[in-house]
Design an enzyme around this catalytic site. Structure first.
Site, PDB file in Angstrom:
ATOM      1  N   ARG A 170       4.434   0.049   7.037  1.00  0.00           N
ATOM      2  CA  ARG A 170       3.876  -1.288   6.832  1.00  0.00           C
ATOM      3  C   ARG A 170       2.424  -1.241   6.379  1.00  0.00           C
ATOM      4  O   ARG A 170       1.957  -2.144   5.699  1.00  0.00           O
ATOM      5  CB  ARG A 170       4.037  -2.138   8.095  1.00  0.00           C
ATOM      6  CG  ARG A 170       5.489  -2.516   8.377  1.00  0.00           C
ATOM      7  CD  ARG A 170       5.654  -3.209   9.713  1.00  0.00           C
ATOM      8  NE  ARG A 170       5.096  -2.457  10.820  1.00  0.00           N
ATOM      9  CZ  ARG A 170       5.735  -1.509  11.509  1.00  0.00           C
ATOM     10  NH1 ARG A 170       6.976  -1.214  11.198  1.00  0.00           N
ATOM     11  NH2 ARG A 170       5.153  -0.868  12.495  1.00  0.00           N
TER      12      ARG A 170
ATOM     13  N   GLU B 224       2.949   5.289  21.707  1.00  0.00           N
ATOM     14  CA  GLU B 224       3.221   4.662  22.995  1.00  0.00           C
ATOM     15  C   GLU B 224       4.619   5.036  23.494  1.00  0.00           C
ATOM     16  O   GLU B 224       4.846   5.171  24.687  1.00  0.00           O
ATOM     17  CB  GLU B 224       3.117   3.140  22.793  1.00  0.00           C
ATOM     18  CG  GLU B 224       3.344   2.304  23.993  1.00  0.00           C
ATOM     19  CD  GLU B 224       3.192   0.825  23.686  1.00  0.00           C
ATOM     20  OE1 GLU B 224       3.289   0.044  24.627  1.00  0.00           O
ATOM     21  OE2 GLU B 224       2.978   0.461  22.515  1.00  0.00           O
TER      22      GLU B 224
END
Length: 173
Positions: free
Chosen positions: A58, A95
């Site tokens: 992105r 994460e």
């Protein structure tokens, strides 16, 4: 324009407990997308820049129009195995996963002034790895721009030695 109004929040994706900020809905709106790109480009228009570096995937969608607006080259950071020429690579942890990114070994020339652009910074693993690759090639990072920052996850703190900007901050999941 409050860009938060154009970002879809998807709870528990890609795993339970992770709140995903989907920027594709922002890009679907021409006014919001234009505003985001124009604002990101505006952050760096007074600086001497040779290249914009966009992070897979992105990040490309924001980096390319920023590079175009600023009249500079575009270099890309991809996931391992996606680039056809000789590459340099860095491993990183996110994460909820770990991965490897790569850049063509000759995409940044020594001394080039570089701005790194990505859609979002969370824990900072990808961005830190990208800065290491840029600097390994001799690039001088003059700034980093993100559409979204999740400062509570600590990623932007890991980049504090750079001029780092974000258009939106979410301060909790």
């Amino acid at each position: 324009m409050d860009l938060r109004n154009y970002i879809r929040e998807v709870p528990d994706w890609p795993k339970s407990g992770v709140n995903f900020y989907d920027v594709t809905t922002l890009m679907e709106n021409p006014d919001a997308f234009r505003f985001a790109v124009d604002t990101l480009a505006g952050l760096f228009k007074e600086q001497q820049i040779d290249k914009i570096v966009g992070i897979d995937a992105r990040g490309f969608l924001f980096a390319a129009p920023v590079a175009y607006q600023l009249g500079v080259g575009l270099s890309i950071v991809r996931k391992k195995g996606k680039l056809p020429y000789k590459t340099l690579s860095k491993d990183y942890t996110l994460e909820y996963a770990s991965n490897t990114i790569e850049m063509h070994e000759d995409t940044i020339k020594p001394g080039e002034k570089v701005v790194l652009i990505d859609d979002l910074i969370a824990t900072g693993g990808t961005a830190v790895a990208a800065t290491e690759l840029i600097e390994q090639m001799g690039g001088d990072i003059v700034g980093i721009g993100f559409l979204v920052d999740l400062p509570f996850l600590g990623g932007s703190e890991k980049l504090k030695k750079y001029k780092t900007y974000s258009l939106i901050q979410y301060h909790s999941e």
